[in-house]
Design a protein around this motif. Structure first.
Motif, mmCIF file in Angstrom:
data_model
loop_
_atom_site.group_PDB
_atom_site.id
_atom_site.type_symbol
_atom_site.label_atom_id
_atom_site.label_comp_id
_atom_site.label_asym_id
_atom_site.label_seq_id
_atom_site.Cartn_x
_atom_site.Cartn_y
_atom_site.Cartn_z
ATOM 1 N N ILE A 46 34.368 23.476 22.717
ATOM 2 C CA ILE A 46 35.288 22.648 23.717
ATOM 3 C C ILE A 46 34.645 21.727 24.424
ATOM 4 C CG2 ILE A 46 37.095 23.228 25.353
ATOM 5 C CD1 ILE A 46 37.489 26.041 24.164
ATOM 6 N N TYR A 100 48.991 26.060 27.940
ATOM 7 C CA TYR A 100 47.609 25.988 27.554
ATOM 8 C C TYR A 100 47.768 24.880 26.335
ATOM 9 C CZ TYR A 100 49.661 28.345 23.626
ATOM 10 O OH TYR A 100 50.547 29.062 22.653
ATOM 11 N N ASN A 101 46.435 24.329 26.001
ATOM 12 C CA ASN A 101 46.125 23.229 24.976
ATOM 13 C C ASN A 101 45.700 24.147 23.800
ATOM 14 O OD1 ASN A 101 44.649 21.566 23.342
ATOM 15 N ND2 ASN A 101 44.619 20.165 24.988
ATOM 16 N N SER A 102 44.784 25.014 24.069
ATOM 17 C CA SER A 102 44.149 25.711 22.586
ATOM 18 C C SER A 102 43.958 27.081 22.962
ATOM 19 C CB SER A 102 43.039 25.176 22.310
ATOM 20 O OG SER A 102 41.901 25.077 22.857
ATOM 21 N N GLY A 143 41.782 20.066 21.468
ATOM 22 C CA GLY A 143 42.222 21.472 21.257
ATOM 23 C C GLY A 143 41.997 21.810 19.815
ATOM 24 N N HIS A 151 42.102 25.738 28.279
ATOM 25 C CA HIS A 151 41.689 26.291 26.855
ATOM 26 C C HIS A 151 41.580 27.727 27.239
ATOM 27 C CE1 HIS A 151 41.437 22.296 25.235
ATOM 28 N NE2 HIS A 151 41.078 21.724 26.531
#
Length: 341
Positions: free
Chosen positions: A250, A217-219, A118, A197
């Motif tokens: 990513i 979400y991660n990032s 992330g 993401h």
């Protein structure tokens, strides 16, 4: 006395002893055992608990990531003296260690994977959040224990926000999120939660929208004001360049993972996704574009076998199923969630 005992014994023999739930297990004429309603309920509850626990296990690494990120965001109060701030830093470090300890090695390995993929890294976590060497050593040992475990790489999902997840300029839909969005994203996010993401043209402000929509979400990768201004003035398309740059980063952090790209036809998603498909031809499973305003897309995007243009998430789910990316049950669950909203 003997006469009294004899009378009591005769009464017991004649009336019988009452046994609660004596008929708890019955047999039918074929000799098979039939469970009572109570036992059936217990088995059903047990299965439900197993299902919940399994889901919780899959989420545990992601929950740990959120907990640690929240701890890391706590700022030192400059108004307090050094001794108090030192205590606060130590407490934060201990809380992070406790979070790591509560996970199994396998869960910790999954945590490391999604944390590193992330906006953060494990190395920055150790260097920035552990000022006391003994605590840093303890955290590093926990990380090292899990680092030797081989974790299967899972699909990553890279999605736009506005008019893809959130109906920002789409008057046909009310609410924070398009119907079916959360279910589709969670379905694409495979065994371990934490591989969604967000790559947006927004220069800021995505976090609140995502939290309102309950997106796990991660990032978040942002655009910038200059890019949006240049695009609005009709210059070259810096929004596309910025998105390609963010998506590359990513994908390079998740080198062995396949990817599903999701965007809309409003700005630069189709052009950006086309470039990514050309640069990573073996890794892009699908590139989905939400048909919101009916803008013409690049011809090469239409021609790609990985491109999917959809009108709503029912349409998207059915196409993903036809491509073998999700299964029939997952498709039905997405469609049902869409219709129930």
């Amino acid at each position: 006395m003997k006469i009294l005992i004899t009378i009591i014994s005769l009464l017991l023999l004649s009336t019988g002893c009452i046994t609660k739930n004596f008929n708890k297990i019955n047999t039918d004429t074929s000799g098979h055992f039939n469970l009572t309603q109570n036992e059936t309920n217990l088995i059903s509850e047990s299965k439900q608990r197993k299902k919940v626990n399994k889901h919780d296990v899959n989420n545990r690494a992601y929950k740990a990531k959120l907990t640690i990120e929240k701890l890391c965001r706590k700022r030192v109060n400059l108004g307090k003296n050094a001794a108090i701030n030192n205590i606060n830093k130590r407490s934060k470090s201990l809380a992070i260690i406790k979070t790591l300890e509560l996970m199994t090695n396998n869960e910790r390995a999954n945590f490391m994977r999604i944390y590193n993929n992330g906006n953060n890294t494990i190395s920055s976590l150790l260097s920035q959040q552990f000022k006391h060497s003994s605590l840093r050593t303890k955290a590093a040992e926990l990380i090292k224990e899990a680092s030797i475990i081989q974790i299967k790489k899972e699909r990553i999902i890279i999605s736009d926000l506005d008019n893809t997840i959130k109906p920002t300029n789409d008057p046909s839909v009310d609410g924070y999120v398009y119907p079916g969005t959360v279910k589709l994203l969670n379905t694409l996010d495979q065994k371990t939660t934490g591989d969604i993401h967000i790559v947006t043209a927004r220069p800021f402000g995505a976090r609140n929208s995502l939290n309102s929509a309950s997106i796990q979400y991660n990032s978040i990768s942002y655009g910038n004001i200059f890019g949006i201004t240049a695009w609005l003035l009709g210059f070259h398309n810096p929004i596309k360049d910025r998105k390609v740059e963010n998506i590359r980063r990513i994908m390079d952090q998740n080198t062995k993972s396949s990817v599903v790209l999701i965007g809309d036809d409003g700005q630069a998603d189709a052009g950006a996704y086309l470039q990514i498909m050309q640069e990573y031809p073996e890794r892009v499973e699908a590139a989905l574009i939400h048909n919101v305003i009916g803008r013409k897309l690049p011809e090469a995007f239409y021609a790609s076998t990985n491109s999917i243009i959809y009108n709503d998430f029912e349409d998207a789910a059915e196409t993903l199923y036809s491509r073998g990316i999700i299964n029939k049950m997952e498709t039905e669950n997405i469609i049902n969630s869409l219709r129930n909203q």
